[in-house]
Design a protein around this motif. Structure first.
Motif, PDB file in Angstrom:
ATOM      1  N   ALA A 109      19.185 -37.242  -7.844  1.00  0.00           N
ATOM      2  CA  ALA A 109      18.379 -38.264  -7.164  1.00  0.00           C
ATOM      3  C   ALA A 109      17.600 -37.661  -6.005  1.00  0.00           C
ATOM      4  O   ALA A 109      16.443 -38.031  -5.756  1.00  0.00           O
ATOM      5  N   SER A 110      18.206 -36.714  -5.290  1.00  0.00           N
ATOM      6  CA  SER A 110      17.516 -36.046  -4.177  1.00  0.00           C
ATOM      7  C   SER A 110      16.297 -35.283  -4.675  1.00  0.00           C
ATOM      8  O   SER A 110      15.238 -35.287  -4.031  1.00  0.00           O
ATOM      9  N   GLU A 111      16.448 -34.616  -5.814  1.00  0.00           N
ATOM     10  CA  GLU A 111      15.318 -33.855  -6.348  1.00  0.00           C
ATOM     11  C   GLU A 111      14.206 -34.788  -6.822  1.00  0.00           C
ATOM     12  O   GLU A 111      13.021 -34.513  -6.617  1.00  0.00           O
ATOM     13  N   ILE A 112      14.578 -35.901  -7.429  1.00  0.00           N
ATOM     14  CA  ILE A 112      13.582 -36.892  -7.844  1.00  0.00           C
ATOM     15  C   ILE A 112      12.805 -37.394  -6.634  1.00  0.00           C
ATOM     16  O   ILE A 112      11.578 -37.540  -6.662  1.00  0.00           O
ATOM     17  N   LEU A 113      13.511 -37.628  -5.559  1.00  0.00           N
ATOM     18  CA  LEU A 113      12.886 -38.094  -4.319  1.00  0.00           C
ATOM     19  C   LEU A 113      11.889 -37.065  -3.798  1.00  0.00           C
ATOM     20  O   LEU A 113      10.789 -37.411  -3.349  1.00  0.00           O
ATOM     21  N   ARG A 114      12.245 -35.785  -3.874  1.00  0.00           N
ATOM     22  CA  ARG A 114      11.353 -34.733  -3.381  1.00  0.00           C
ATOM     23  C   ARG A 114      10.092 -34.600  -4.221  1.00  0.00           C
ATOM     24  O   ARG A 114       9.037 -34.233  -3.712  1.00  0.00           O
ATOM     25  N   LEU A 143      25.933 -41.990 -13.052  1.00  0.00           N
ATOM     26  CA  LEU A 143      27.129 -41.496 -12.369  1.00  0.00           C
ATOM     27  C   LEU A 143      28.132 -40.871 -13.335  1.00  0.00           C
ATOM     28  O   LEU A 143      29.265 -40.577 -12.954  1.00  0.00           O
ATOM     29  N   LYS A 144      27.728 -40.631 -14.582  1.00  0.00           N
ATOM     30  CA  LYS A 144      28.710 -40.180 -15.573  1.00  0.00           C
ATOM     31  C   LYS A 144      29.275 -38.798 -15.246  1.00  0.00           C
ATOM     32  O   LYS A 144      30.392 -38.473 -15.641  1.00  0.00           O
ATOM     33  N   GLU A 145      28.489 -37.941 -14.524  1.00  0.00           N
ATOM     34  CA  GLU A 145      28.994 -36.627 -14.135  1.00  0.00           C
ATOM     35  C   GLU A 145      29.580 -36.627 -12.728  1.00  0.00           C
ATOM     36  O   GLU A 145      29.876 -35.570 -12.186  1.00  0.00           O
ATOM     37  N   GLY A 146      29.722 -37.802 -12.141  1.00  0.00           N
ATOM     38  CA  GLY A 146      30.286 -37.899 -10.811  1.00  0.00           C
ATOM     39  C   GLY A 146      29.204 -38.064  -9.746  1.00  0.00           C
ATOM     40  O   GLY A 146      28.014 -37.843  -9.979  1.00  0.00           O
ATOM     41  N   GLU A 147      29.660 -38.428  -8.568  1.00  0.00           N
ATOM     42  CA  GLU A 147      28.737 -38.762  -7.479  1.00  0.00           C
ATOM     43  C   GLU A 147      27.941 -37.560  -6.991  1.00  0.00           C
ATOM     44  O   GLU A 147      26.763 -37.670  -6.658  1.00  0.00           O
ATOM     45  N   GLU A 148      28.554 -36.377  -6.944  1.00  0.00           N
ATOM     46  CA  GLU A 148      27.870 -35.197  -6.415  1.00  0.00           C
ATOM     47  C   GLU A 148      26.641 -34.848  -7.257  1.00  0.00           C
ATOM     48  O   GLU A 148      25.547 -34.611  -6.716  1.00  0.00           O
ATOM     49  N   LYS A 149      26.795 -34.815  -8.580  1.00  0.00           N
ATOM     50  CA  LYS A 149      25.662 -34.514  -9.465  1.00  0.00           C
ATOM     51  C   LYS A 149      24.603 -35.610  -9.384  1.00  0.00           C
ATOM     52  O   LYS A 149      23.396 -35.349  -9.443  1.00  0.00           O
TER      53      LYS A 149
END
Length: 910
Positions: free
Chosen positions: A463-468, A452-458
């Protein structure tokens, strides 16, 4: 009208048969394939069936209608090769769209004409595997070469799936899968299309390349399932490969594991010498009926060689029959290389090999810089041999093109089965490197790491891309304020990340690995003294409060203050791991070849190290620093001399057991040669000091004082000792001695460990038993076949890892189905008398005996070969197991559901 998702819950659906086989029944000329529409296309020959949706839609429409009249619930579009990778001669994406669109509309119209309220018909858009492979090189001389990139493959699939969905298909069927990485590209493409259009079910069907049950790219079914696991998957299945009879064992494996609906559409038997299929519809129906009766399937159909006559046999097979119920989604982490690796909370510690990291290994960095890739691959192979269950790979260096080097190295590892069989951890601080790596790996890997060091949006975006891509991920305890260094900050960040991942993204919690930051202790700064203790306490909190997740850490960071003193560093790591694992840490990046064992640390030193790591006293850090200086002083040499003197003072038996426990081979042959003069028979050395040493290893491993890499190291030493003794044992055998019996022995499917099995083989062989050794990774059907063909007297099943327990159950079930009831002996590190009594013996008609260690096997075998002693032993075992089962049932406390408890609460105000 019911949807596909609704109707499949209640009955078994019928898929159509082969398109190509049906097309061959029509008298089509080359002109039918070309027509005026394709007159200017160079090199196009008769045989591209997909073109017929434009040149002869009447023929394709008639084939669809014949299958629908035969009873098919689902028909496939004639679009198997309709993407520009397979149709590379055309160089025309517009033609590919036109073909897919026409194929979908044609099939959809036919389905609508036959649909009724009672029996709706559906269209599956056929997406073939292409004629390229993303996981393998087209050139045997250049294993890192690939004929196509992931992005090129994904773009072609995206165009095809877009057109199929625009044409009205009810599902997308990615079929005849032979390379899982190709499938990942197709799944990525499907998700990309469905984000902007509409969602339809995604169906997968894999083809097995050999009787070992692997795809052409080398994965087994379990690894394939782990690699493609996605929430959007509707069904998985098998097609092509073999006929129904040969496909059944693999279908059973799939049905036993898959949390999706299961399909199966086999060939019409195996082709003859002319490539024709001779099997009759009635014969295939008889075989497929077993799939239905045993509730292995939700969808059945036909592949090569099948026609509407074959499909017409199916309606009566499925009428009134219950469909298979999908398994529950796995709650344990399932990673994969060529094989699957399952990590369960509170199970054995998973060792992540750290040496393929340019930031942590100067040698590996040098080899990559010098382009000595063969030697770099050898480092990966050595880590696997030393016991690593996952390989960490990092190419982050200022002088390297990290993305290029990562891609090249991963492609090389894919060609090495020894390494490729285990999962990879993709380790980089650069997101472009991680993304490139995910496009190279056909298995299910771990991304290291996001935070979360770059904030929640990043954080959500990554995480979404890892899931895909279907990967698991390490989540570091960082946020916008920086690194967590206290217990409170560690649990705050991990709790927040867990909530975001599971609630916002529906990220599987078992695929989350928290790293609460292993930081250096005893640095001279008092605030650092609690770092190890806070990590251990945070680990305990995460285990108790964040269900199903895993906890990892870079253990070497702990001892950074003691660089240059390897003994102290390794001792600290051993102590830290002992306490952290007991708290719930189940994964870590460590050196698998470490030599200092927790149990070997002298009590006085152990107290000093534990006081420091657990922050027990205010002067603990100072005492540890003093100990470090002491071990580097001249006294260290004196103590080393004392240790050498102590070793010399041991008896040969003690020295041999000590060497075995530590995995040291230096004096192995010397000690064995001495003992050969003291023991009457060479086999007595195995049954005596060597087994004593192995039993001690087992005790330490069970107590958490040794870890799997160390156990494997001792196993290699044991193997070497047996190899030294074997010629002597063979020489001592009596000439012409008759066999005491025939024993079949095997390590069960999914398990590659064979040290214990090999020792049993030697021990029994020395006692004049004829041994049939089937090796490792042995499927149940292979064991059954070997038992029937060799008329054996005893079966020995071996296994070291936890999944082996389930496979032993499957094996005795298969033996029972084949009407086999001869005695079965089970053994190995994870087996137990209780599990044998509860799970294995109850599934078999013959006696099942748990054998504690290899030294007991000859005694058990001797008793089983004599009728009187056999009956007595079996009776005692049966009584013992019955007692264990009763005790177990009595110990199980019945609980009430929360809802029931609330309904029955005491109301003080009534």
């Amino acid at each position: 009208m019911q949807t596909l998702e609704q109707i499949i819950k209640n009955r078994i659906l019928i898929l159509d048969g082969a398109m190509g086989t049906m097309i061959q029944k029509f008298s089509l000329s080359e002109e039918d394939f070309r027509g005026e529409r394709f007159a200017d296309l160079p090199g196009q020959q008769k045989g591209n069936n997909d073109l017929l949706v434009l040149t002869r839609p009447d023929v394709i429409s008639e084939i669809h209608r014949r299958y629908l009249r035969a009873g098919a619930d689902i028909i496939e579009t004639n679009s198997f090769n309709s993407q520009r990778v397979s149709m590379s001669d055309y160089h025309c994406e517009h033609l590919c769209r036109e073909l897919n669109l026409a194929a979908a509309k044609l099939a959809k119209q036919c389905a609508e004409d036959f649909s009724t309220e009672e029996k709706p018909r559906f269209v599956a858009g056929s997406v073939g595997p292409t004629n390229r492979m993303l996981s393998m090189s087209p050139d045997v001389e250049d294993p890192a070469l690939r004929s196509i990139t992931f992005d090129e493959m994904e773009a072609a699939f995206e165009e095809q799936i877009q057109a199929l969905i625009d044409g009205g298909v009810d599902a997308v069927l990615i079929e005849t899968i032979f390379d899982t990485l190709n499938t990942k590209a197709a799944l990525y493409a499907a998700e990309e299309v469905m984000k902007r259009t509409r969602r339809v079910p995604v169906m997968l069907s894999v083809t097995i390349a050999d009787k070992a049950g692997r795809t052409l790219s080398g994965q087994n079914i379990q690894a394939f399932l782990a690699s493609v696991a996605r929430p959007e998957i509707f069904s998985v299945g098998l097609n092509c490969s073999f006929g129904a009879r040969d496909m059944k064992p693999f279908l059973m494996e799939l049905a036993n594991d898959a949390p999706y609906y299961v399909s199966c559409y086999p060939n019409a038997g195996l082709p003859n010498s002319l490539g024709q299929y001779d099997q009759k519809p009635e014969d295939m129906a008889e075989q497929v009926s077993e799939f239905v009766e045993e509730q292995l399937v939700n969808i059945i159909g036909g592949c090569c060689g099948t026609t509407d006559a074959f499909i017409a046999q199916y309606p009566k097979l499925v009428e009134g029959k219950a469909p298979r119920v999908p398994k529950s989604r796995p709650v344990n982490m399932q990673l994969a290389g060529l094989d699957r690796y399952e990590l369960r909370p509170n199970s054995n510690f998973a060792n992540v090999g750290e040496r393929c990291n340019v930031a942590g290994s100067r040698k590996f960095l040098r080899l990559i810089n010098e382009k000595k890739y063969d030697e770099a691959v050898q480092i990966a192979m050595k880590q696997v041999e030393d016991g690593a269950q996952v390989i960490d790979i990092n190419m982050d260096d200022g002088l390297l093109d990290a993305e290029k080097e990562m891609t090249h190295f991963l492609n090389l590892l894919a060609a090495e089965p020894t390494v490729a069989r285990i999962p990879f951890m993709i380790d980089s601080s650069k997101w472009n490197v991680i993304r490139a790596a995910l496009k190279c790996v056909q298995g299910k890997c771990i991304v290291n790491s996001i935070s979360l060091k770059e904030g929640e949006e990043k954080f959500v975006e990554k995480a979404s891309e890892i899931l895909r891509y279907g990967a698991a991920t390490v989540v570091m305890a960082f946020d916008e304020q920086g690194q967590a260094t206290t217990y409170e900050r560690r649990i705050e960040i991990c709790s927040r990340a867990y909530k975001i991942l599971t609630e916002k993204l529906h990220f599987p919690p078992q695929d989350i690995i928290f790293d609460p930051n292993v930081l250096s202790v005893c640095s001279g700064i008092p605030e650092h003294d609690r770092y190890a203790l806070d990590f251990i306490n945070a680990t305990k909190w995460i285990r108790n409060n964040l269900p199903h997740v895993h906890i990892s850490g870079g253990v070497s960071n702990l001892s950074f203050s003691f660089r240059g003193n390897n003994y102290i560093r390794e001792a600290m790591h051993a102590v830290f791991l002992y306490h952290a694992i007991n708290a719930g840490m189940d994964m870590g990046i460590v050196n698998p070849a470490t030599s200092v064992l927790y149990s070997d640390i002298p009590a006085e030193r152990l107290k000093i190290i534990e006081d420091a790591l657990l922050c027990r006293t205010s002067d603990a850090a100072e005492k540890l620093l003093n100990l470090a200086q002491e071990t580097l002083s001249e006294k260290l040499q004196s103590k080393a001399d004392d240790k050498a003197d102590n070793y010399a003072a041991m008896t040969p038996q003690q020295r041999l057991a000590d060497d075995l426990r530590k995995g040291v081979e230096t004096h192995l042959e010397e000690n064995i040669n001495i003992l050969l003069g003291e023991y009457p028979h060479a086999i007595n050395i195995i049954e005596g000091p060597l087994m004593d040493g192995m039993n001690k290893v087992g005790e330490l491993f069970g107590a958490g004082k040794m870890f799997l890499p160390q156990v494997i190291k001792t196993a290699r030493t044991m193997k070497k000792a047996v190899e030294i003794l074997k010629p002597h044992i063979e020489a001592e055998k009596e000439e012409g001695a008759s066999s005491n019996g025939k024993v079949l022995i095997a390590t069960v499917k999914g398990d590659v460990h064979d040290i214990g099995k090999n020792i049993v083989s030697v021990v029994l062989g020395c006692n004049n038993y004829e041994i049939i050794d089937l090796g490792v990774m042995t499927p149940a059907e292979t064991i059954v076949e070997a038992v029937l063909n060799n008329h054996v007297d005893l079966i020995g099943l071996s296994g070291l890892i936890t999944p082996s327990l389930d496979e032993m159950v499957n094996t005795v079930r298969a033996l029972k189905e084949a009407n086999i009831s001869i005695p079965v002996a089970v053994g190995g590190a994870t087996t137990s008398e209780m599990h044998t009594a509860l799970k294995i013996a109850t599934e078999y008609d013959g006696p099942v005996l748990w054998v504690k260690d290899a030294s007991q096997m000859a005694i058990v075998a001797a008793k089983l070969m004599q009728e009187q002693s056999r009956d007595k032993l079996v009776s005692e075992i049966c009584q013992r197991y019955e007692t264990l089962r009763r005790e177990y049932e009595t110990s199980q406390t019945e609980t009430t559901s929360l809802e029931q408890a609330r309904r029955g609460k005491l109301n003080l105000f009534e």
